[in-house]
Motif scaffolding. Sequence first.
Motif, short mmCIF file in Angstrom:
data_model
loop_
_atom_site.label_atom_id
_atom_site.label_comp_id
_atom_site.label_asym_id
_atom_site.label_seq_id
_atom_site.Cartn_x
_atom_site.Cartn_y
_atom_site.Cartn_z
N VAL A 20 0.82 -1.21 0.00
CA VAL A 20 0.00 0.00 0.00
C VAL A 20 0.86 1.26 0.00
N ALA C 72 -7.21 -4.04 3.51
CA ALA C 72 -7.49 -3.20 4.67
C ALA C 72 -7.34 -3.99 5.96
N LEU C 75 -3.71 -4.61 6.62
CA LEU C 75 -3.07 -3.41 7.18
C LEU C 75 -3.37 -3.29 8.66
N VAL C 95 -2.44 6.16 5.51
CA VAL C 95 -3.78 5.75 5.09
C VAL C 95 -4.73 6.94 5.17
N ARG C 96 -4.60 7.72 6.26
CA ARG C 96 -5.43 8.92 6.38
C ARG C 96 -5.18 9.89 5.23
N PRO C 143 -8.87 3.32 2.17
CA PRO C 143 -8.80 4.04 3.46
C PRO C 143 -10.13 4.02 4.22
N THR C 146 -10.22 0.70 5.97
CA THR C 146 -9.17 0.60 6.97
C THR C 146 -9.50 1.43 8.21
#
Lengths: 291, 257, 279
Positions: A20, C72, C75, C95-96, C143, C146
């Motif tokens: 990612v 997700a 993560l 991610v944010r 995101p 997540t």
Amino acid sequence: MARLAERLAQIFSWACALAVPGLLLAFLGYLVMRGGPTLGPELLFGDVPADRVLFQGAPVFDGIWPAVLGTLWLVVLSTLMAAPVGVLAGAYLAEYASGRLKTALVFGVDVLAGIPSIIMGLFGFTLILFLRDAIDPQANVCLLLAAGCLALLVLPYLVNAARTSFESLPRSLRLTGESLGLTRNQIIFHILFPAASRGILGGLVLSIGRAAEDTAVILMTGAVAGAAAGPALFGKFAALPFQIYYLAAEHQNRQELDMAFGAALVLLSMTSVMFFAASLLRRSLEKRWTT
Amino acid sequence: MDDVTRPEPAIRLLDLGISFSGRTVFSSVSCEIAKAGPTVIAGRSGCGKTTLLRTINRLNDGIAGCVVTGEVVAHLGGTGVRVYAGDIPVEELRRRAGMVFQTPNVLPVSVEKNLLLPLRLACGITGGEAIRRLETALREAHLWDEVKDRLRRPAEDLSGGQRQRLCLARILALQPDILLLDEPTASLDYKAAGRIEDLILELSKKFAVVMVSHSLRQTRRLAARILIFREEGGLADIPVETAKNPETFFQVMEEML
Amino acid sequence: MFAGCAFLAALAVAFIFCFLAWFSLPLFSGGRLAPLFTWVWNPMQNQFGILPMAVSSLMLAATAMLGAYPAAVGLCFFMHGLGPSRLAGPLMSLVRFMTAVPTVAYGFVAAILLTPLLRQTFASGTGYCWLAASMALSVLILPTITLIVDGRFSNIAPGLRTTGEALGLSRSQILLHLVLPQSRRALIAAAALGFGRAAGDAVIALMLSGNAARVPHSPLDSMRVLAAHIALVLATDSQSEAYASLFACGLLLFAVIIAVNAVLRLLDRESSGGPGSRG
């Protein structure tokens, strides 16, 4: 068998944690690599000198200046429309509403938050069809309409930001106000509102970013490619997201493609700045109430 | 003639009871509290002392499911006021019966604004009059010399004891008739607590002071009258003389509780 | 004034819904609905079937979820035990930050980089296909999912880890057998919201899916989703019949959103009082 699942979970989570960020860095890197060299006055104004555009209003045909202006206008107008309503509605939900009414209103706000922007655009377009039938046959999609639809799009973000900011204030603050003999409205306006303002501001900044990047709404409410001058309230307009969208499919030559990369980088920078500003505000807010 | 020997009590609790969502905290509490004080309410923690104090200025009203029975009559502005019959607006009641909490609850604004904001909002006082009241109140709370040079600084920068005195000054500026003090020294160190205690003794000459205290030492030092809040309900007097001797005092306390 | 503003927000929802419903009302009279629910879209031949678009929407959203959802959760596993704890904070910030990247920028870069890659790799088609849109859309909704799952994990993982380690369980065991089952609500909520986002997206689909109005038979086939259909028809056609089909598309999308929110509401009711999972 169970051991295998655990081992796989381990490997998979590491793979995700590498892929990612890797993907994101590749994306950002490519955008900076291709867009970076295009940054400069030519990107904004084409071959027209900057001072002639800024001070004499000369038209720009091969720069993104009209699109930047259009996006700024959209953001300012939609924020002006959404902010007061959103903040007051959030305060109402946190401080006044209760019971079934609150449940119903919160559900309404949640649904509004889930509405895809294309539906918001369709709504705006339909509104124009309606206005043509009912009031003015000349009514057409325009900047004001697009800003209105964007305001609806970001409204739920604002309501929720304001609501959570109010609800996360310590109860003692309310109690202090009450013990000093202040009325409920005085407590809300003079004590709770200033204390909640950073959180609200954070939500506002995020919603500005959201309004700046949305493409689907403006696609259907009057964005055009190739506007040479700044927008008028009741006219069609250029905007950065639409410019990128349009050029991605329709670029004729290398120069137009470069312009699209430049525009994408400018837009990304705008939303990033908004994002970091919002994080800073949120962090300082958290610090304030946890220490 | 009776008036001379027995002045109008500052607070009368008449068959007072309170419950939250059906759970009774206390019931049938009756008592008269004189203006001369301080009157100290003692009792085990969790028995409802704070709740009792807050029924006097109706601060429990904001909690969902709160039901109050009985009546409180407070002597405010020269007349007896029935608190729960709504003789005066609840905001005015709270202003005239000023409350100080366990932890200093300064507002997250400047020192000066902590006093000026309530003055403006609750009393409508601004300008020169507000400044005069600000200074008088800060002097009364013995805080003036310490903060006069930093009135515009955040109130949160003050020390714990200073903050608590600021809270006292804040209610003094509103010119109350009654002071309700809910363990005002609970969060302070020994020295800061001592200063607040001196201040309470001084203020009790001018105002009716009702105070909740956990500290037996403090109770012995301050109380002109000691009321024990008993678990089976009701307030009972302990003769102040017993408090002079720690041994007998603790003994009496144990028996009463 | 406060109440007025809250009602305005709720009213906006009702207003938008009623407006679309009112404009699609003519659909429900005179047998105009049946022609819409057919499999061929060919306005020249007066064929206005929107079923291919509806099916494509579901297929694209499903495959995007297939990419994003496991990633997700992976993560979140990494951030709550399987990876070094000092990397958790930076990864979360990253991610944010992804939420702040404009959708159109993802679409643009994918159109320039990804489609030629697919074209060359598979040596067929244009590269503008189901697979391309699905991959970009996965990145877009990652995101959202997540953040929701992480919100729940942050609440329960530290406590459960202590318990689990005291029992001699490994970190994967704790996550798989303790944390995951305790996060059922958040996992469903994340799936519902992620799916809603994916189904409603127009821009990624418009830019990458090729937009041919038929049901794709392979990941390399072109497809057209409902949201993209609305935009395309508005831009090109101006016949009233074509317009009418738009409102049917709008209502279908609206129905998806209502369904997503109903799922969330049910979850809230199911265990009200528990820690919120909708951070």
